[in-house]
Design an enzyme around this catalytic site. Structure first.
Site, PDB file in Angstrom:
ATOM      1  N   SER A 250       1.176  -1.295   0.440  1.00 26.83           N
ATOM      2  CA  SER A 250       0.110   0.039  -0.221  1.00 26.83           C
ATOM      3  C   SER A 250       1.113   1.275  -0.178  1.00 26.83           C
ATOM      4  O   SER A 250       2.133   0.805   0.697  1.00 26.83           O
ATOM      5  CB  SER A 250      -0.872   0.184   1.292  1.00 26.83           C
ATOM      6  N   ASP A 322       7.705  -8.238  11.472  1.00 27.67           N
ATOM      7  CA  ASP A 322       7.964  -9.910  11.702  1.00 27.67           C
ATOM      8  C   ASP A 322       6.962 -10.479  12.891  1.00 27.67           C
ATOM      9  O   ASP A 322       7.582 -10.256  13.552  1.00 27.67           O
ATOM     10  CB  ASP A 322       9.753  -9.732  11.568  1.00 27.67           C
ATOM     11  N   ASP A 325       7.320 -16.006  13.566  1.00 25.59           N
ATOM     12  CA  ASP A 325       8.697 -17.207  14.209  1.00 25.59           C
ATOM     13  C   ASP A 325       8.312 -18.611  13.723  1.00 25.59           C
ATOM     14  O   ASP A 325       7.023 -19.237  14.516  1.00 25.59           O
ATOM     15  CB  ASP A 325       8.790 -17.119  15.176  1.00 25.59           C
TER      16      ASP A 325
END
Length: 795
Positions: A250, A322, A325
Site C-alpha cells: 500500500s 515480522d 516465527d
C-alpha cells in the site's frame, strides 16, 4: 405439414416461455435498490439513497438502526464474498469447491484463527457498544439471508445460506491478519537456502536492513536441508487457490497545511491488495444525529477500515513487521508424544479436525501443537522429514481487541481519541495514517512488537528447545515507530523500512525503497499541493530505481557484439526515464532482461523449486537493485558450467540475448511493436471465471494497463518464463480527501460496488479505474438526494 407446424409453434412457444422464465428468475436475483422493506428491530425509518455508482448513503435516527441497514445492503451486494471470507478460517472451502481446497482448509484450520475466535467471543462483553453495533450489523445481514433473494453463486454451487454470527466477524479479521504476514513464505525458505548454499553466499542477499535506502522517519512532536523449501512450497500451494484476495502492500501520504495550496490537510491512500471480483472494499456513507462516516468495509466487518468524515480521515498500509516465527522442535527419542522445553519434556497437544468435501468423503486429519504453535509437518503433503517445525504467530497469542480498535478509530472525534484506540491492534501490523481538519497529520505503526535476543535473526528457523530464541519482552505501544506533526510537514508509508525502534531496527519484510523514494522525491519538490496534483501523483508510473538499475546494467554491455537494431534499442534504454506507459518499449526490455538475469544468476544454485519460491517473496523485490550493484560474488558463476567462471558482464549479455530472442519470437523482429500494452494486462477474476464458458459472465477484463511493480501506481505481477505480465495486485481503491473541500473528495474502485453479476454496478467503474479516473465521495445530503439513482426505505 400442418401437424409439423403446430409442433414447431408449440416448441417455439415453450422456448420463449423458458427464456422469459429464466429472465424473470435472473431478474429476481438482482439487488433491490429501491422501494420499501421491513427491517425487524429498528426504532424508526431508515432512508438509504443509492448514488449513480450504487453506493448507499444511509440516514437513520441512531447508529444501531444504521448498522442494521448497512448489514442488509452490504449483504445484498456482497453475500457471496461474505460467505467465502467467513469460510477460510473455519476450513470450509472444500465444502464449496471440492477436494482441491482440502490442503488450503487444513492449513487455515491449523493456524488456529477459528479456535482463537471462539475463545475471544466467549470472553466478550456483549453489552459494550462495539459488540452491540456489530450484532446490529449481523442482524441486518441475517435479515437478507432469511428474506432476500439468493445470489446466483449459491444456486451454481448448491450451497445453502446460513445465518452469520459474531464468530464470522472475528474470523474475517483473522484472515486479514494472516494475509498481511510475509514470514510464512520467507523464513523457512531462507533457512533452506542457508543450509544448502552456506553463509558466504547468503550474505549477498538483501536480508538485513539497508542503511542506504529511504526509511520512514520517526518524530514524536507536539503537533541440504530441504524442509524450509517444502514448507514455503506447501504454504504457497495452500494459498494460491484461495478464491479471495491476499493483502499485499500500500501507499499513503498525508500533507500538513504548510504543504498545500489551500492551507488544509490533504490525505491520500491506495491499499494494495490482490485483484479479484468482486473487489475488496464496499463503500458506505452513514449519517445519524450523533455519528457520520464515509467508510470502506471488508465483507462481514461492520466498522470501516478506511474512512473519513468532516473532522478527520484515516487509512492504512501494511507495516510488514515480522510477527511470525518458526521453531525447530525436538521430539523425545524415547516418547514421540513429547517435545523438549527448558522446563523438561512436554506433551504435544493433539488436534483433530474434520473437513467436509463437496462430492467427496469427509477428510479427518490430525496435527500436533507445541507452546509455540502448530507443527506444520503433518498439515500438507509436501512437507516431509522428521524434524518438527512449529509456527508461532502473534495474532493467536494476546487477547484479541481488534474489533474494539476498529470501533474506536471509526468513532474518534480527534487525534488523541484516535490514537488511544491503536494499542488494541496487536495484529496485523499496520501503518495507520491520519489527518484532520485541525491541521494534524500523523503516522503510527500499530502492532504488538517484541524484542528478541540481540544476535538472533528471526529470518531463519529458530531453536525451539533451548529457550534461548524466545522473545525477551513485549514493547509498549509508545515505543512503536510513529511520526506526529513532523517539521517536514508530511507523513507517508510505502511498506518500506521504518526508522529505529527503541534503539533497534525492527525485523520485517519491508518492501524496497522504490515507491518510497519516488513519494519523497515528489513531495519534497513542492509546497502548493492540491487535489488535482495529488490525483496525478497517485497515478504516477515512474520508477527512478528501475532507471538506476538499467543504467547500471547498460555499463556492462559489450556493444561490439550487438546488431544495429540492438544498438538503437540500447540507446533508447539509456534515454528511458523509468516511466511505464502503454506504448513504451523500454519496460518490456527491462523486465524480460531482469527476469532472465535473476534466473541465470540464482536458479543454478537454488534449483528450480527454491527459485520459484524465492520469486514469490518480498526478498526478491529487495534483491533487484541490491543485486544489480553486486560486482562480484559466487552468485554470478553458473555452477552448471564447471569449466567456465561467469562474471556479471557475462550474465547480463546472455540475458539480453535471451530477451531479444524471446521478443522476436512473440512479436516479430520490429522492436517498435514490443510495447507494454501487449504484455501488461489486468483481469479481475471471479472464482467461477476459471471455468472458460463462465469467464465472460463473471470476470471483468482483461484490459491493457499502465504501471508496474513497485511504482506509486503499483500494478504488480508475478514473474515467469512467459514474459507476459498478468497483473494480480494493485490499488484496491484510490482515495484523496481534501479538507479544504471535504464534500468533493474523490475515489475509485477497481470494478464496481456490487459483487452481484446481475447488478449494473458489478463493473461500472472498471474502465474508469484503468483510465485513471475518479468519482466523488458524496457527503452533501442535498446533492445526494438530487442525484440519487434510487431510494430504499427500511421501516
Amino acid at each position: 405439414m400442418k401437424k409439423l407446424k403446430k409442433v414447431l409453434f408449440v416448441l417455439l412457444g415453450l422456448l420463449l416461455l423458458t427464456i422469459i422464465g429464466v429472465a424473470i428468475f435472473l431478474n429476481s436475483l438482482k439487488p433491490d435498490y429501491g422501494g420499501k422493506k421491513t427491517l425487524p428491530g429498528i426504532s424508526g425509518e431508515v432512508t438509504t439513497y443509492f448514488d449513480p455508482y450504487g453506493i448507499p448513503h444511509i440516514y437513520a435516527k441512531n447508529e444501531k438502526d444504521a448498522l442494521k441497514a448497512l448489514g442488509y445492503v452490504h449483504a445484498q451486494d456482497r453475500l457471496w464474498q461474505m460467505e467465502l471470507l467467513r469460510r477460510v478460517a473455519k476450513g470450509r472451502l472444500a465444502e464449496v469447491f471440492g477436494e482441491d481446497m482440502v490442503k488450503t482448509d487444513k492449513f487455515f484450520l491449523s493456524l488456529g484463527i477459528d479456535d482463537h475466535t471462539k475463545k475471544t467471543v466467549s470472553e466478550l462483553d456483549k453489552d459494550s457498544e462495539a459488540i452491540v453495533l456489530t450484532q446490529a450489523y449481523l442482524d441486518g445481514i441475517n435479515e437478507f439471508v432469511k428474506n432476500g433473494p439468493t445470489p446466483i453463486e449459491f444456486y451454481l454451487t448448491g450451497l445453502e445460506k446460513e445465518p452469520f454470527t459474531i464468530d464470522d466477524v472475528y474470523n474475517a479479521v483473522g484472515y486479514m491478519a494472516f494475509s498481511f504476514a510475509m514470514a510464512h513464505k520467507t523464513d523457512p525458505l531462507l533457512t533452506s537456502m542457508r543450509n544448502k548454499l552456506g553463509d558466504d553466499i547468503i550474505k549477498d542477499l538483501a536480508i538485513t536492513s539497508d542503511t542506504s535506502t529511504v526509511w520512514i522517519k520517526n518524530y514524536k512532536g507536539v503537533k541440504t536441508d530441504t524442509l524450509g523449501t517444502q514448507i514455503t512450497a506447501s504454504v504457497t500451494a495452500a494459498l494460491e487457490n484461495l478464491p479471495i484476495p491476499m493483502l499485499e502492500g500500500s501507499n499513503s501520504w498525508v500533507l500538513a497545511p504548510d504543504k498545500t495550496k489551500n492551507g488544509k490537510v490533504l490525505f491520500a491512500n491506495d491499499p494494495h491488495i490482490g485483484f479479484a471480483q468482486p473487489s475488496v472494499w464496499y463503500e458506505a456513507h452513514i449519517s445519524t444525529p450523533t455519528y457520520e462516516k464515509y467508510g470502506y468495509h471488508m465483507a462481514g466487518i461492520p466498522f470501516p477500515l478506511l474512512g473519513h468524515d468532516r473532522n478527520l480521515a484515516y487509512g492504512m498500509t501494511m507495516f510488514e513487521n515480522d510477527d511470525i516465527d518458526f521453531y525447530y522442535e525436538e521430539t523425545n527419542p524415547t516418547d514421540s508424544t513429547q517435545y523438549k522445553t527448558v522446563e523438561g519434556w512436554k506433551n504435544y497437544e493433539v488436534v483433530n479436525k474434520t473437513i467436509k468435501v463437496k462430492d467427496g468423503k469427509d477428510v479427518a486429519f490430525t496435527y500436533r501443537k507445541t507452546h509455540h504453535g502448530p507443527i506444520l509437518n503433518n498439515i500438507a503433503d509436501q512437507i516431509t522429514g522428521d524434524r518438527p517445525v512449529a509456527m508461532s504467530w502473534i495474532y493467536t497469542k494476546p487477547k484479541n481487541k481488534v474489533m474494539h480498535a476498529l470501533h474506536g478509530i471509526s468513532h474518534a472525534k480527534n487525534m488523541e481519541e484516535f490514537k488511544s484506540a491503536l494499542p488494541n491492534i496487536h495484529a496485523p501490523g499496520l501503518n495507520i495514517m491520519y489527518g484532520d481538519a485541525e491541521g494534524n497529520v500523523a503516522w503510527w505503526a500499530s502492532a504488538q512488537l517484541y524484542q528478541m535476543p540481540d544476535s538472533l535473526s528471526t529470518k531463519f528457523i529458530l531453536d525451539g528447545a533451548s529457550g534461548k530464541d524466545e522473545p525477551l519482552r513485549y514493547l509498549d505501544f509508545s515505543e512503536n515507530p510513529m511520526a506526529e506533526n513532523p517539521p517536514w510537514n508530511y507523513v507517508y508509508s510505502a511498506n518500506n523500512q521504518p526508522d529505529s525502534i527503541s534503539g533497534m531496527l525492527y525485523p520485517g519484510y519491508y518492501l524496497p525503497e522504490n515507491r518510497a523514494k519516488r513519494i519523497v522525491q515528489l513531495l519534497d519538490a513542492k509546497n502548493d499541493w492540491d487535489k488535482e496534483a495529488m490525483s496525478e501523483m497517485i497515478l504516477d508510473v515512474t520508477s527512478p530505481v528501475n532507471k538506476e538499475v538499467i543504467n547500471e546494467l547498460i555499463k556492462l554491455f559489450d556493444v561490439t557484439h550487438l546488431s544495429g537494431k540492438q544498438l538503437v534499442l540500447l540507446d533508447s534504454l539509456k534515454n528511458w526515464n523509468g516511466e511505464y506507459t502503454l506504448n513504451s518499449t523500454s519496460p518490456v526490455i527491462y523486465h524480460r532482461t531482469l527476469y532472465q538475469m535473476v534466473k541465470n544468476t540464482m536458479e543454478d544454485e537454488m534449483g528450480p523449486e527454491m527459485f520459484k519460491q524465492f520469486l514469490s517473496t518480498h526478498l526478491f523485490k529487495r534483491q533487484i537493485a541490491w543485486g544489480a550493484q553486486m560486482k562480484e560474488g559466487e552468485w554470478w558463476d553458473n555452477i552448471n558450467t564447471p569449466n567456465v567462471v561467469e562474471t556479471r558482464e557475462d550474465i547480463v549479455m546472455i540475458s539480453f540475448a535471451q530477451t531479444w530472442e524471446s521478443l522476436v519470437k512473440d512479436f516479430g523482429d520490429d522492436p517498435s511493436q514490443w510495447t507494454w500494452d501487449k504484455v501488461h494486462t489486468l483481469e479481475h477474476q471471479h472464482p467461477f471465471g476459471q471455468v472458460e464458458w463462465l469467464r465472460k459472465y463473471f470476470n471483468v477484463g482483461p484490459f491493457p494497463i499502465v504501471g508496474t511493480r513497485e511504482v506509486i501506481n503499483n500494478l504488480a505481477f508475478p514473474y515467469d518464463e512467459t514474459g507476459f505480465y498478468k497483473v494480480n495486485s494493485g490499488p484496491s481503491t484510490r482515495r484523496i480527501i481534501d479538507f479544504s473541500d471535504i464534500e468533493n473528495s474523490i475515489s475509485i474502485l477497481p470494478t464496481g460496488q456490487s459483487g452481484n453479476p446481475l447488478s449494473k454496478h458489478y463493473k461500472d467503474q472498471a474502465e474508469m479505474y484503468v483510465n485513471g479516473e475518479f468519482r466523488k465521495m458524496m457527503m452533501n445530503k442535498q446533492e445526494i438526494e438530487e442525484t440519487a439513482e434510487s431510494v430504499l426505505i427500511f421501516y
